[in-house]
Design a protein around this motif. Structure first.
Motif, short mmCIF file in Angstrom:
data_model
loop_
_atom_site.label_atom_id
_atom_site.label_comp_id
_atom_site.label_asym_id
_atom_site.label_seq_id
_atom_site.Cartn_x
_atom_site.Cartn_y
_atom_site.Cartn_z
N ASN A 264 0.79 -1.23 0.00
CA ASN A 264 0.00 0.00 0.00
C ASN A 264 0.82 1.28 0.00
OD1 ASN A 264 1.00 0.15 2.65
ND2 ASN A 264 -0.84 -0.78 3.51
N THR A 265 2.16 1.16 0.09
CA THR A 265 2.98 2.35 0.27
C THR A 265 4.24 2.26 -0.59
OG1 THR A 265 2.21 2.55 2.56
CG2 THR A 265 4.16 3.80 1.96
N HIS A 281 -0.25 8.78 -9.24
CA HIS A 281 -1.35 9.74 -9.15
C HIS A 281 -2.01 10.03 -10.49
CE1 HIS A 281 0.36 11.51 -5.12
NE2 HIS A 281 -0.08 10.26 -5.01
N ASP A 304 -4.41 3.60 -5.51
CA ASP A 304 -4.64 3.42 -4.08
C ASP A 304 -3.35 3.38 -3.27
OD1 ASP A 304 -3.84 1.07 -5.24
OD2 ASP A 304 -5.17 -0.22 -4.06
N TYR A 305 -2.20 3.51 -3.92
CA TYR A 305 -0.92 3.55 -3.21
C TYR A 305 -0.71 4.90 -2.54
CZ TYR A 305 1.34 -0.81 -4.71
OH TYR A 305 1.70 -2.13 -4.88
N ARG A 306 -0.08 4.88 -1.39
CA ARG A 306 0.40 6.11 -0.75
C ARG A 306 1.85 6.32 -1.17
NH1 ARG A 306 0.03 5.74 5.45
NH2 ARG A 306 1.21 3.85 4.99
#
Length: 390
Positions: A264-265, A281, A304-306
């Motif tokens: 996720n990151t 983005h 959905d990645y940070r």
């Protein structure tokens, strides 16, 4: 900048008491209704110390004769001044300690501990054949097995902010706050650097069942897992896809089943900041097979990645011996909170010296504020992060 009513502050202190007043002040500073720069050390002293105007005047040696006699019974109650000033100084230190540039400190999980090092046990493996419960039979019970991770010893870091008589008399509040900010930033930077050294693999602290391992292994290392991928610069969704595929090959060391992870990151050095934002983005993404003129446009599957970028990350990679050019190509992907932790004995804590200390007489230091924290970064399970390089 709001105008501080020191008379009202004194009145509330007398009516509400020190704990409630300081708590209200701390809340106002935390929420941004007040800033440490809104306060004046001299005005605080004059308002909160009995006969404060006269007390401030005594800080000027010219107001006394050749020799000033100190009477034991003439002690001045500076408690209110120290309580309020301490909260202002703490707020400034904390602001700098939590600087937005310290991203790794926010990505890893914080585990409070009362020990200088720990053995963290893992859940015992339960065979699939034991999960079925027949009528009238007891449910199988799970517990902790013999698998454990040892964390390294914690270390203490701290600095002192002094407030001198001159700082109060000449109202050099801004200089004291600069010192407080420097203390907070230094402690925060030091913590961030220690965490980054573990995240990038410059310091290997993973110890599972008494055996030391590196944090990252490439395919040709013949290690127990593969989470280091070379020749994979961050260029587009294909780079991310290559990194994600490594997670499917990793297995839990206890159950020997595939680990359950949804990365996720993404963490990148500043040089890849705009590249990462463009990739993750983007509102749409175009897929095209090599050599094919046709293309398919779809919503970005990586949205959905940070994405976090860190200037300190680049500096720590270079400090580990990597060339500056190569350091700009490193990037990390995964679930950092499951891979790494900061074992914390105590968070940033600020304590103040007692009034009338020896430093007051020998160095004209009215009060000192000691900021400290103790902890250490640790690897919980390196399989949850992949390191990619060009």
């Amino acid at each position: 900048m709001p105008a501080i009513s020191y008379r009202e502050l004194r009145r509330r202190y007398d009516l509400d008491g020190p704990q409630k007043t300081v708590a209200h002040l701390a809340e106002a500073l935390q929420q941004g209704h007040l800033q440490p720069e809104d306060f004046s050390l001299r005005d605080l002293a004059e308002a909160l110390i009995p006969d404060g105007h006269q007390w401030v005047k005594t800080l000027d040696p010219r107001q006394a004769g050749p020799v000033t006699l100190l009477e034991a019974g003439d002690a001045v109650d500076v408690t209110a001044f120290l309580n309020v000033t301490g909260q202002v100084i703490y707020s400034k230190i904390l602001q700098a300690y939590q600087h937005e540039a310290f991203v790794a400190s926010r990505l890893v999980q914080t585990i409070p501990t009362r020990f200088d090092s720990e053995k963290l046990p893992a859940m015992a493996s339960v065979p699939d054949t034991l999960t079925e419960v027949h009528p009238g039979m007891p449910y199988p019970q799970v517990g902790f097995g013999e698998s454990y991770v040892e964390t390294p010893a914690t270390t203490k870091h701290g600095l002192i902010v002094p407030i001198t008589r001159e700082a109060i008399f000449f109202d050099r509040t801004h200089l004291v706050l600069r010192q407080a900010a420097e203390v907070g930033q230094t402690l925060g930077r030091r913590k961030e650097s220690r965490i980054l050294d573990v995240v990038l693999g410059a310091v290997n602290t993973y110890k599972h069942n008494g055996v030391n391992y590196n944090t990252y292994y490439a395919a040709n290392d013949n290690g127990p897992w593969v989470n280091a991928l070379g020749q994979n610069p961050l260029q587009d969704w294909i780079s991310v896809d290559k990194a994600e595929k490594l997670f499917a090959q990793m297995k839990d060391p206890i159950t020997n089943e595939p680990i359950l992870i949804r990365p996720n990151t993404v963490l990148v050095p500043t040089a890849l900041r705009h590249t990462a934002r463009r990739i993750f983005h983007a509102t749409t993404i175009t897929f095209s097979a090599d050599g094919s003129p046709s293309a398919t446009t779809s919503p970005n599957p990586l949205a959905d990645y940070r994405v976090f970028d860190s200037q300190l990350l680049y500096q720590r990679i270079v400090a580990s011996g990597v060339s500056p050019t190569a350091a700009e190509t490193w990037w990390f992907l995964g679930d950092f909170a499951r891979a790494f932790a900061y074992m914390e004995n105590w968070p940033l804590t600020v304590t103040q010296s007692a009034p009338g200390s020896e430093a007051d007489f020998t160095q004209d230091i009215v009060v000192r504020f000691k900021a400290s924290e103790r902890g250490t970064p640790a690897v919980l399970d390196p399989r949850y992060v992949v390191r990619c390089t060009a």
